[in-house]
Design a protein around this motif. Structure first.
Motif, PDB file in Angstrom:
ATOM      1  N   PRO A  22       9.112  13.815  -6.605  1.00 20.46           N
ATOM      2  CA  PRO A  22       9.030  12.376  -6.857  1.00 20.46           C
ATOM      3  C   PRO A  22       7.603  11.869  -6.665  1.00 20.46           C
ATOM      4  O   PRO A  22       6.779  12.520  -6.027  1.00 20.46           O
ATOM      5  N   ALA A  23       7.347  10.714  -7.230  1.00 17.79           N
ATOM      6  CA  ALA A  23       6.043  10.071  -7.088  1.00 17.79           C
ATOM      7  C   ALA A  23       6.271   8.629  -6.635  1.00 17.79           C
ATOM      8  O   ALA A  23       7.356   8.069  -6.832  1.00 17.79           O
ATOM      9  N   TYR A  24       5.237   8.055  -6.057  1.00 12.66           N
ATOM     10  CA  TYR A  24       5.358   6.722  -5.487  1.00 12.66           C
ATOM     11  C   TYR A  24       4.246   5.805  -5.987  1.00 12.66           C
ATOM     12  O   TYR A  24       3.086   6.203  -6.021  1.00 12.66           O
ATOM     13  N   ASN A  25       4.626   4.617  -6.385  1.00 14.80           N
ATOM     14  CA  ASN A  25       3.696   3.551  -6.729  1.00 14.80           C
ATOM     15  C   ASN A  25       3.517   2.749  -5.434  1.00 14.80           C
ATOM     16  O   ASN A  25       4.496   2.251  -4.869  1.00 14.80           O
ATOM     17  N   ILE A  26       2.297   2.681  -4.944  1.00 15.57           N
ATOM     18  CA  ILE A  26       2.022   1.994  -3.686  1.00 15.57           C
ATOM     19  C   ILE A  26       1.063   0.843  -3.969  1.00 15.57           C
ATOM     20  O   ILE A  26       0.011   1.047  -4.585  1.00 15.57           O
ATOM     21  N   ALA A  27       1.454  -0.343  -3.548  1.00 14.95           N
ATOM     22  CA  ALA A  27       0.622  -1.523  -3.780  1.00 14.95           C
ATOM     23  C   ALA A  27       0.378  -2.249  -2.471  1.00 14.95           C
ATOM     24  O   ALA A  27       1.310  -2.471  -1.698  1.00 14.95           O
ATOM     25  N   GLU A  28      -0.882  -2.592  -2.243  1.00 12.83           N
ATOM     26  CA  GLU A  28      -1.266  -3.458  -1.135  1.00 12.83           C
ATOM     27  C   GLU A  28      -1.706  -4.761  -1.775  1.00 12.83           C
ATOM     28  O   GLU A  28      -2.592  -4.769  -2.636  1.00 12.83           O
ATOM     29  N   ILE A  29      -1.087  -5.860  -1.373  1.00 15.84           N
ATOM     30  CA  ILE A  29      -1.249  -7.121  -2.094  1.00 15.84           C
ATOM     31  C   ILE A  29      -1.637  -8.255  -1.144  1.00 15.84           C
ATOM     32  O   ILE A  29      -1.014  -8.444  -0.101  1.00 15.84           O
ATOM     33  N   THR A  30      -2.655  -9.002  -1.545  1.00 16.00           N
ATOM     34  CA  THR A  30      -3.027 -10.236  -0.861  1.00 16.00           C
ATOM     35  C   THR A  30      -2.789 -11.361  -1.852  1.00 16.00           C
ATOM     36  O   THR A  30      -3.455 -11.443  -2.891  1.00 16.00           O
TER      37      THR A  30
END
Length: 125
Positions: A22-30
């Motif tokens: 599996p793969a993961y979309n990782i987002a850090e959001i301000t």
């Protein structure tokens, strides 16, 4: 003659070799404009992610920094069947459109990661 247990073991090894991790979309959001982010961006990005087969694992919530710089205030993690499926999302028109809208209302750091543990790596971190 090959013992049945050996045949089964070989079949399992072949099956594991064919399975993509599996793969993961990782987002850090301000977020800069919460109201417009919620109304204009969230429906677009949620649809793009789920239509591409994404499964939300983390969606906001409290973050804690143990080492290094603190993460952005909002962290989102979405699981995909494979890195290829995740890459297809990144290349899709709905995703690109959603990101263009989201960039008006938030600063985002978004990246993909493939699960290395399912590749047989015992190294861990």
């Amino acid at each position: 003659m090959v013992p049945p247990a050996a045949e089964k073991g070989a079949a399992v090894q072949t099956l594991h070799a064919q399975t993509k991790p599996p793969a993961y979309n990782i987002a850090e959001i301000t977020i800069k404009d919460q109201d417009r982010y919620n109304k204009e961006y969230l429906p677009l990005i949620t649809k793009a992610l789920t239509d591409a087969g994404g499964k939300f694992l983390v969606r906001g919530g409290k973050t804690i920094s143990y080492e290094g710089a603190a993460p952005a205030p909002r962290v989102v993690v979405v699981q995909f069947e494979s890195l290829e499926k995740l890459q297809a999302l990144y290349n899709s028109a709905p995703y690109k459109h959603a990101i263009a809208v989201g960039d008006k209302y938030a600063t985002q750091r978004i990246f993909g990661a493939e699960d290395g543990l399912t590749l047989g790596s015992a190294a861990g971190i």
